[in-house]
Design an enzyme around this catalytic site. Structure first.
Site, PDB file in Angstrom:
ATOM      1  N   GLU A 174       7.533  20.445 -30.695  1.00  0.00           N
ATOM      2  CA  GLU A 174       6.291  20.666 -31.440  1.00  0.00           C
ATOM      3  C   GLU A 174       5.815  19.382 -32.107  1.00  0.00           C
ATOM      4  O   GLU A 174       6.596  18.636 -32.692  1.00  0.00           O
ATOM      5  CB  GLU A 174       6.501  21.759 -32.495  1.00  0.00           C
ATOM      6  N   PHE A 175       4.509  19.138 -31.992  1.00  0.00           N
ATOM      7  CA  PHE A 175       3.882  17.958 -32.612  1.00  0.00           C
ATOM      8  C   PHE A 175       2.677  18.407 -33.422  1.00  0.00           C
ATOM      9  O   PHE A 175       2.091  19.460 -33.150  1.00  0.00           O
ATOM     10  CB  PHE A 175       3.415  16.977 -31.532  1.00  0.00           C
ATOM     11  N   PHE A 176       2.299  17.577 -34.409  1.00  0.00           N
ATOM     12  CA  PHE A 176       1.037  17.869 -35.098  1.00  0.00           C
ATOM     13  C   PHE A 176       0.040  16.760 -34.787  1.00  0.00           C
ATOM     14  O   PHE A 176       0.441  15.660 -34.413  1.00  0.00           O
ATOM     15  CB  PHE A 176       1.258  18.055 -36.605  1.00  0.00           C
TER      16      PHE A 176
ATOM     17  N   GLU B 256      10.009  -1.280  -9.647  1.00  0.00           N
ATOM     18  CA  GLU B 256      10.045  -1.723  -8.255  1.00  0.00           C
ATOM     19  C   GLU B 256       9.341  -3.058  -8.065  1.00  0.00           C
ATOM     20  O   GLU B 256       9.596  -3.766  -7.098  1.00  0.00           O
ATOM     21  CB  GLU B 256       9.499  -0.672  -7.288  1.00  0.00           C
TER      22      GLU B 256
ATOM     23  N   TRP C 212      -2.462  23.338 -35.176  1.00  0.00           N
ATOM     24  CA  TRP C 212      -3.913  23.469 -35.426  1.00  0.00           C
ATOM     25  C   TRP C 212      -4.135  23.152 -36.889  1.00  0.00           C
ATOM     26  O   TRP C 212      -3.596  23.846 -37.749  1.00  0.00           O
ATOM     27  CB  TRP C 212      -4.294  24.905 -35.095  1.00  0.00           C
TER      28      TRP C 212
ATOM     29  N   ARG D 128      -3.438  11.438 -37.853  1.00  0.00           N
ATOM     30  CA  ARG D 128      -4.580  11.267 -38.754  1.00  0.00           C
ATOM     31  C   ARG D 128      -5.557  10.195 -38.266  1.00  0.00           C
ATOM     32  O   ARG D 128      -6.739  10.256 -38.566  1.00  0.00           O
ATOM     33  CB  ARG D 128      -4.086  10.855 -40.158  1.00  0.00           C
TER      34      ARG D 128
ATOM     35  N   PRO E  60       6.958  35.368 -45.637  1.00  0.00           N
ATOM     36  CA  PRO E  60       7.034  35.386 -47.108  1.00  0.00           C
ATOM     37  C   PRO E  60       6.063  36.366 -47.752  1.00  0.00           C
ATOM     38  O   PRO E  60       6.325  36.872 -48.849  1.00  0.00           O
ATOM     39  CB  PRO E  60       6.709  33.944 -47.496  1.00  0.00           C
TER      40      PRO E  60
END
Lengths: 651, 651
Positions: free
Chosen positions: A65-67, A465, A97, A70, A204
């Site tokens: 996972e990445f965010f 190569e 997101w 900026r 939560p």
């Protein structure tokens, strides 16, 4: 073993592996006749099928996972990271997101564009997160349509964090992730694979753990295909959660979210955001070393490895999802220690494939963009069909406009100052340009002591190569044959060869020797005389910036220069020298002199005028030695050319 | 040399050799992208273009005229002659129109069907004659439509001989060949190339030589593309005629019709029909030897050779048209002596191409029909598209019904008695069948002293390359591996290799070893055990008459088993092992046991029951050794199978 691969089918109903057109069509030739040899099932399956296939085969997998970054610079770096971490073989990556960052926009840093880049340019199966609260149905539909258009096939459906402190449900609005799941299924049917979030400790805000499980079940029954969980600190937390899910009838894959602790602050921040509690035994270790980043990271890696081992050993877990925080080291180390990192990344084709669904049959490209694959993908993004099996005669392949390729991630990764150090603060002659090319090839520092690590025509460092040709390349660049692309001839090396291999194992790969360079008109005149001797053996295309074009290609046909023969398959020929595309490439190749090099210097400066002179007067030449089983004759062609020039000078 | 092949084109308007889609199409991929590499311009040009290209290149050519046979047997022989004389490289053949013989019908001996066979099955560029007098416009249009549908592209437009003695012009009818030329151009636009007849001495019914020249000019100006002349006896007759034509403005090609005198009677008959006079100097030679056929033929050959030499030496003649009278020897000898007969026929592809325009892109076929190419062409004649570049995954290639292949020219060429002598008047066991297969391979006589020169699965004598495998094939056939198709592995032989070469020169051809055979279920059981050892190397398909099918082909993909790499071209892979087509082939292969072999014997006879038993119980097996650079392992596979069987028997 034979039993696993044997297929028994009756004559009347031959089975096929892909879902398409299996009915007894009367047509003499169904659409699939010209389909690509399925080199790699990964290109043809949707994510949920890949998961199922891996699980059935007992293959463990991981995802990352990445965010979104900026800044544009950070985006360039993140994309390089996609390429590097993509090499380890994740089943997918996902991009979060960020409602505050205009996530659906065309900005270089938006969630949408980062996910687009991962799919299309890095070839990664990608899930785009999407949150729904505080958004209209039209907004959401617009985002989803755009995602589909860009080739994204997977959505992580989330509620998102309410805008205010106190959150109230909106009538007719999206109040829960389940609303988004339903909306996607209503509006886009089965197009997207949908992922939803699970909370091993309960959300939560949920009334109770049990109530949260019921919400999760609702999301799954509304159409979600699999679940990724929130991070947790103890394996038993996840295993209990998984059993509880199964007990209430959730049968889809549930993927544990793994968070390798990488630092004291990032842990605290994440815990705050996710409203999780760090177990006392972890706090006890971390607090004393909280200022020692390395120690914390080491501990985090140990902890993650041991937790992952326990999860995998349970037999209930088939894939692991990593919260990378956009960092490479810790996650990579965990994966390597678990043995999940692909140490020997097998290339399905000699070039990096794109994961856009419409490109999944693509298996031929012109060789010219070999060092600028992202530019090629960009310039062909509007194509409806992609060459599949062969390039064919194409009189006007509509490559995207030249201006298009100045996309941020196609720009040089290095700032102007660095480029000047590499390519010369001041150029005094054409020979000083030769020197830059030569240093790039040799890897030796230039006369000011800087290494030339990139050139305008190469996105990436020199291919392995190319090293096979290093000595010869150095020699010719010194003399003004300014090489920008080359490959040695290969007469049937195993497809598993670490340098030139690609495709499934058990096959053989072949190449015709190729050499592409800029050079002066004097050299071209001599070269053309020499080429008469090699008429039946060497194909050439020689063009200047004005489009004056000399070639001996029969009927402007493409020449296959890389191909592979594999067990039980048709022949794959992934790179060709296409005379027509060469004219589109030539525009790009000449423009790079000006856009990336000349413009580093003041207008009217001698340096700029030297580059401009080369741009205006040099020719771009490509040569193919068709006699691949013999020793590459292209060096001899160049040698003969210089000999001819020398003898002419002496007369 | 380089100047001839160099092409200079500007970047903005790249030229193409074929006429299609040269405009700046906006489409991302025009139809031609998936087009075949143009292996052979002959497949893509129309006849008049071929003529022009040959003339420009200074290549002399020849063509051959045949008439339709009277009986089905004669038709079978004529078609064999097409194959043999086609190998000499005629630019085209033509088939005359016999109004009395129902020339447009579907009879095996009709002009239409013979021309159809020449084009589609023998791959010959063909002109169909058509006469128009005493026919309605609708009849003529119907014939032309049928010709077009069958793939005929060229018509020789003739008046024909009037039905009665006294002929009257019909109002609104076709009275002259020019009416037919106009009708073809009106109704079919530019589809057909049209040939008309020229009379070097003037048409016998013409008012005068000059009037006849004016009629000829009318025919040309109405749309004829070239002229073939009536036979003549002196070269000066033709050369004067040609100059006279040019003088009145006829500029199209005029091809002299050459009639090698082959016998006294045929000469007399022809002269009578054509109302020509034989010059005295010829009569003087012939009359004294009129009963000595060989002497007359020798004289005829001499005369034709000397006349042709004079015509070619004039510089006005580029092609020669031969009236063969359906005979081979004289014409072939004249052509050989003139140096026009292609001594080393270069195969454009490993199999005989068809000249039907819709098949001109065809360059891939399943290997199964290698020895029954006419059956393959027949069973795919309804296809709208032909595999081009690759076979692709095809779940249901719609092969024509099995009954279709009993076309007269697909039947065995030998009568029942001969087949019985070869294949056994009486079979006593399966082993006596093994013996027949073995004799076919070795070329040695069977126990009754007859050579086995054909088998139900082979149209033609054993291919030359099969000789490379002869010893091994003999060994396995003796033991009940009844081979019907095989090829050795080839690791890059020159495309000019006399045995395995094909395609343009300067290339390299490759093959994977292939073996196809019928065998008993006991052997199959052992074979399957052995194949486990070769799992990654050998692909197999094993099927019985009921369709029970065992294979390890990945995803039912085709396996390319013959391919070629050529200068400046994409890769050509003309034969594949296609798992799906194999099931269509298997129906044909099993049916041949019954239709061509079992039915030679009385019902209920032991011989017939043995063949029936094999048909019902044997399996058809094909094996591909994917490791083409290594020594063929298929013989070892068979050896291992027999070893396993032996060891099982001994226990």
């Amino acid at each position: 073993m034979v039993n696993e691969t044997q297929q028994t089918c009756s004559a009347s109903s031959s089975s096929r592996s892909d879902g398409g057109s299996s009915s007894g069509s009367e047509s003499s030739k169904d659409n699939s006749r010209c389909s690509t040899p399925v080199l790699d099932a990964d290109r043809h399956e949707r994510l949920r099928e890949k998961m199922r296939r891996r699980q059935e085969a007992g293959d463990k997998w991981f995802s990352l996972e990445f965010f979104p970054p900026r800044t544009a610079n950070a985006a360039v770096n993140l994309i390089s990271r996609f390429d590097r971490m993509g090499a380890g073989g994740p089943l997918f990556i996902d991009v979060t997101w960020h409602p505050a960052g205009d996530p659906g926009s065309d900005k270089e840093t938006s969630s949408m564009i980062i996910a687009n880049t991962a799919v299309n340019y890095c070839g990664l199966e990608t899930i785009l997160h999407m949150t729904c609260c505080n958004q209209t149905k039209d907004d959401i539909t617009g985002h989803l349509q755009k995602a589909k258009r860009l080739g994204l096939k997977n959505i992580m459906a989330l509620r998102g964090d309410p805008a205010g402190e106190e959150w109230e449900e909106e009538v007719d609005g999206f109040n829960h992730a389940v609303d988004l799941v339903k909306h996607i299924r209503n509006e886009f049917d089965d197009y997207f694979d949908i992922c939803v979030a699970g909370y091993p400790k309960g959300h939560p805000e949920a009334e109770s753990y049990e109530a949260d499980l019921r919400h999760l079940k609702e999301k799954v029954f509304a159409g979600a295909d699999f679940i990724i969980t929130q991070l947790f600190f103890r394996p038993e937390t996840f295993l209990k959660f998984m059993k509880d899910c199964q007990a209430i009838g959730i049968t889809c894959p549930i993927i544990p979210g793994i968070f390798p602790i990488q630092g004291y602050h990032s842990l605290r921040q994440l815990v705050k955001l996710s409203k999780l509690e760090v177990p006392q035994e972890i706090k006890d270790v971390i607090e004393p070393i909280k200022d020692n980043d390395a120690a914390i990271r080491n501990y985090g890696v140990e902890l993650a490895v041991s937790m992952c081992r326990e999860l995998l050993a349970s037999g209930m877990v088939h894939g692991l999802h990593f919260y990378t925080l956009n960092r490479e080291v810790a996650t990579t180390e965990v994966l390597k220690r678990l043995g999940l990192w692909k140490e020997d990344p097998r290339r399905p084709l000699p070039w990096a494939v794109s994961a856009h669904p419409k490109r999944r049959v693509e298996d031929v490209r012109p060789i010219f963009w070999a060092s600028r694959p992202k530019s090629y993908i960009y310039r062909t993004q509007e194509w409806d069909d992609f060459p599949n099996g062969r390039w064919g005669n194409s009189s006007s392949p509509a490559f995207g406009e030249l201006k298009d390729y100045y996309l941020f991630y196609l720009k040089s990764k290095s700032p102007r100052e660095e480029l000047l150090k590499m390519w010369g603060e001041e150029l005094t002659s054409e020979e000083s340009v030769f020197e830059v090319f030569t240093c790039y090839i040799t890897g030796e520092p230039n006369k000011n002591g800087y290494k030339v690590s990139c050139m305008p025509w190469n996105d990436d460092p020199l291919a392995t190569e190319t090293n096979l040709l290093k000595d010869e390349l150095e020699k010719v660049n010194r003399r003004g044959i300014l090489t920008i692309n080359s490959q040695p001839n290969i007469n049937g090396k195993p497809s598993t060869d670490p340098i030139v291999g690609w495709g499934p194992s058990g096959g053989y790969v072949f190449q015709k020797a190729y050499l592409e360079f800029f050079t002066s008109s004097e050299i071209v005149t001599a070269l053309l005389k020499v080429l008469k001797k090699y008429e039946l053996r060497v194909n050439y295309h020689i063009v200047n910036v004005k489009g004056q074009n000399i070639t001996n290609a029969p009927d402007l046909q493409p020449n296959a220069v890389t191909w592979g023969i594999f067990p039980g398959r048709e022949i794959i020929q992934p790179t060709v020298v296409d005379p027509v595309s060469f004219l589109s490439w030539k525009d790009e190749a000449f423009a790079l002199w000006i856009e990336q090099w000349a413009k580093l210097y003041e207008e009217e400066s001698p340096s700029r005028m030297i580059i401009q002179y080369i741009h205006d007067n040099y020719y771009l030449v490509n040569l193919v030695d068709n006699d691949f089983p013999l020793e590459n004759c292209l060096w001899q062609v160049v040698e003969d050319t210089f000999e001819l020039l020398n003898s002419a000078t002496q007369q």
